[in-house]
Design an enzyme around this catalytic site. Structure first.
Site, PDB file in Angstrom:
ATOM      1  N   GLU A  60       1.559   6.436  11.867  1.00  0.00           N
ATOM      2  CA  GLU A  60       2.742   5.904  11.187  1.00  0.00           C
ATOM      3  C   GLU A  60       3.800   5.455  12.194  1.00  0.00           C
ATOM      4  O   GLU A  60       3.969   6.072  13.244  1.00  0.00           O
ATOM      5  CB  GLU A  60       3.361   6.978  10.286  1.00  0.00           C
ATOM      6  CG  GLU A  60       2.604   7.259   9.022  1.00  0.00           C
ATOM      7  CD  GLU A  60       2.844   6.215   7.952  1.00  0.00           C
ATOM      8  OE1 GLU A  60       3.824   6.318   7.214  1.00  0.00           O
ATOM      9  OE2 GLU A  60       2.038   5.270   7.876  1.00  0.00           O
ATOM     10  N   ARG A  61       4.514   4.414  11.845  1.00  0.00           N
ATOM     11  CA  ARG A  61       5.713   4.063  12.618  1.00  0.00           C
ATOM     12  C   ARG A  61       6.802   5.076  12.272  1.00  0.00           C
ATOM     13  O   ARG A  61       6.873   5.545  11.137  1.00  0.00           O
ATOM     14  CB  ARG A  61       6.178   2.650  12.272  1.00  0.00           C
ATOM     15  CG  ARG A  61       5.142   1.582  12.551  1.00  0.00           C
ATOM     16  CD  ARG A  61       5.591   0.225  11.983  1.00  0.00           C
ATOM     17  NE  ARG A  61       4.558  -0.783  12.175  1.00  0.00           N
ATOM     18  CZ  ARG A  61       3.557  -1.020  11.321  1.00  0.00           C
ATOM     19  NH1 ARG A  61       3.468  -0.290  10.211  1.00  0.00           N
ATOM     20  NH2 ARG A  61       2.668  -1.954  11.556  1.00  0.00           N
TER      21      ARG A  61
ATOM     22  N   LYS B 178       0.837  -1.217   0.000  1.00  0.00           N
ATOM     23  CA  LYS B 178       0.000   0.000   0.000  1.00  0.00           C
ATOM     24  C   LYS B 178       0.863   1.255   0.000  1.00  0.00           C
ATOM     25  O   LYS B 178       0.664   2.161  -0.809  1.00  0.00           O
ATOM     26  CB  LYS B 178      -0.916   0.002   1.232  1.00  0.00           C
ATOM     27  CG  LYS B 178      -1.941  -1.108   1.272  1.00  0.00           C
ATOM     28  CD  LYS B 178      -2.919  -0.946   2.434  1.00  0.00           C
ATOM     29  CE  LYS B 178      -2.255  -1.005   3.783  1.00  0.00           C
ATOM     30  NZ  LYS B 178      -1.628  -2.287   4.091  1.00  0.00           N
TER      31      LYS B 178
END
Length: 467
Positions: free
Chosen positions: A192-193, A166
């Protein structure tokens, strides 16, 4: 007299913390209760805790959700009423910069100057402001432009589990937006990481597209209230470019499921009764408040492409179902196709687009796309027979169809600019006409004598003859 005025100012602008439960803080005000969505500030040493008011409990108390860590907060602490909602900077100078949910730059390049500040929660454009015509948004990616045309000013979803590509597909679309269209890109990283954010930022710098885009991050370790508002912050910046600068905007959201997840956490903290499968009862309303702002108007269009994590690959999950309702195109990524090396790993039969009608894309495009879909669908039906009996047991017509479908599958793969460093294959940007011509010629069996490998990871169809 001076003491009385000072006491009055204290009463109007400040309140006191009366309870702290995780991220939920109750504040008491003597009078002038802050409206819903007002931002409160609580100084705590060198840091400031921001609290968004979400509920008025009674005549003197409000309940809010902290947008950062509440460690160290105690009852009796003084809280300032800013009298304003959460604001973010908008303007040309936000381009090439990276922000957090409060509009603070986090790229170590100093403060942003010559910008105006605008509330992150905005009403969607009215129906009379919206554009009524439908236009196609070309991405330069063959399988999307031919089979799943995206709507300019519409919303498209990238559905798939973890690790099917993705974020790679989103990154490629940012690259193509800058080189193919004259607009700007906004990236909203919801949950988000930090590793993903760092890698994405590095990719944008290396590919030279950062100058025409801005990035807003709410990291996975941040408070749920912060993650919930990141999408609204990015959208407020995007609306400035659409409404004031009058340019088209590509808004990429990774990941809309984490927006829903953050809303679920906030609802749980606020004590709301959970709904189906543990989601918040306000899921549909919260998602609509974000999605309905993404629209095409007379001044420009915000085209949104959203990654949607599907929990356990279950497309009946309420988060996936409610997201589907807002989309004009659904792009489903398949783990099986990724395992076969068919990148982008888009499943053409599970994906769909409302733009794929002759009235919008034209009769030729519609007929070619329909022919491709029919060929791939018939091949899927024959796979079980091939697995049990072998391809030799098929009729001559069916065998020809299988070979045609396999060539189409390989032609619809494409090397990406953003993966050059990993694959060693130079990225390709393919026009819609080149993609249509290639599919049309394969359907006409012009390449039946060419090996399938000649069509794999190429741009236009003429490259197959050079290999």
């Amino acid at each position: 007299m001076a003491a009385t005025q000072e006491s009055s100012a204290e009463t109007l602008q400040y309140g006191r913390v009366v309870s702290v439960r995780g991220s939920v803080i109750d504040v008491r005000f003597q009078e002038n209760l802050p409206p819903i969505y007002t931002l409160l500030r609580l100084p705590l040493g060198e840091k400031i805790i921001s609290i968004e008011v979400l509920q008025q409990i009674d005549d003197h108390r409000v309940r809010g959700i902290a947008l950062n860590s509440t460690q160290g907060v105690a009852r009796g602490m003084r809280v300032e009423n800013t009298g304003k909602p959460l604001m973010t900077p908008v303007g040309k100078n936000v381009l090439s910069r990276v922000f957090d949910v409060f509009g603070n730059p986090i790229d170590r390049k100093g403060a942003v100057t010559d910008v105006t500040w605008k509330a992150v929660r905005q009403a969607p454009p009215s129906l009379i402001q919206r554009a009524t015509s439908s236009e196609i948004f070309e991405t330069g990616i063959k399988i999307i432009d031919v089979l799943l045309p995206l709507e300019k000013g519409g919303k498209s979803g990238l559905f798939g589990g973890a690790g099917v590509g993705k974020t790679v597909l989103l990154t490629e679309m940012i690259h193509n937006m800058v080189h193919k269209h004259s607009g700007v890109s906004l990236f909203a990283g919801i949950g988000e990481r930090c590793r993903e954010g760092e890698e994405l930022y590095g990719d944008m710098v290396r590919s030279g597209v950062l100058g025409n885009m801005a990035m807003v991050f709410g990291q996975m370790n941040e408070a749920p209230g912060c993650r919930f508002l990141v999408g609204h912050t990015a959208l407020t910046m995007a609306e400035y470019f659409r409404d004031v600068e009058k340019v088209d905007v590509l808004l990429l959201i990774d990941n809309i499921f984490r927006f829903i997840q953050a809303g679920s956490e906030v609802a749980g903290l606020m004590g709301l009764m959970p709904s189906r499968m543990g989601y918040q009862p306000t899921l549909a309303t919260e998602l609509s408040s974000l999605e309905e702002r993404i629209a095409s108007t007379d001044t420009g269009a915000i085209t949104s492409i959203q990654a949607v994590y599907v929990p356990a690959d279950d497309f009946t999950d309420p988060a996936a179902v409610h997201t589907f309702n807002h989309l004009s195109a659904s792009i489903v990524l398949s783990r099986k196709r990724a395992g076969e090396g068919l990148y982008p790993a888009i499943d053409p039969l599970s994906s769909s687009s409302m733009m794929a009608s002759p009235a919008i894309v034209g009769e030729r495009h519609y007929q070619i796309a329909r022919g491709v879909r029919e060929t791939l669908a018939q091949y899927t039906e024959l796979k079980d027979i091939i697995a049990m009996l072998g391809i030799e047991q098929l009729s001559i017509e069916d065998r020809a169809l299988v070979y045609r479908a396999r060539r189409l599958e390989r032609f619809l793969t494409q090397p990406f600019f953003t993966t050059e460093q990993f694959t060693g294959i130079k990225g390709k940007l393919v026009s819609l006409q080149d993609a249509l011509n290639g599919c049309e010629r394969i359907l006409a069996d012009e390449f039946k004598d060419y090996p399938e490998s000649a069509l794999y990871m190429i741009g236009s169809i003429d490259e197959a003859k050079k290999s």
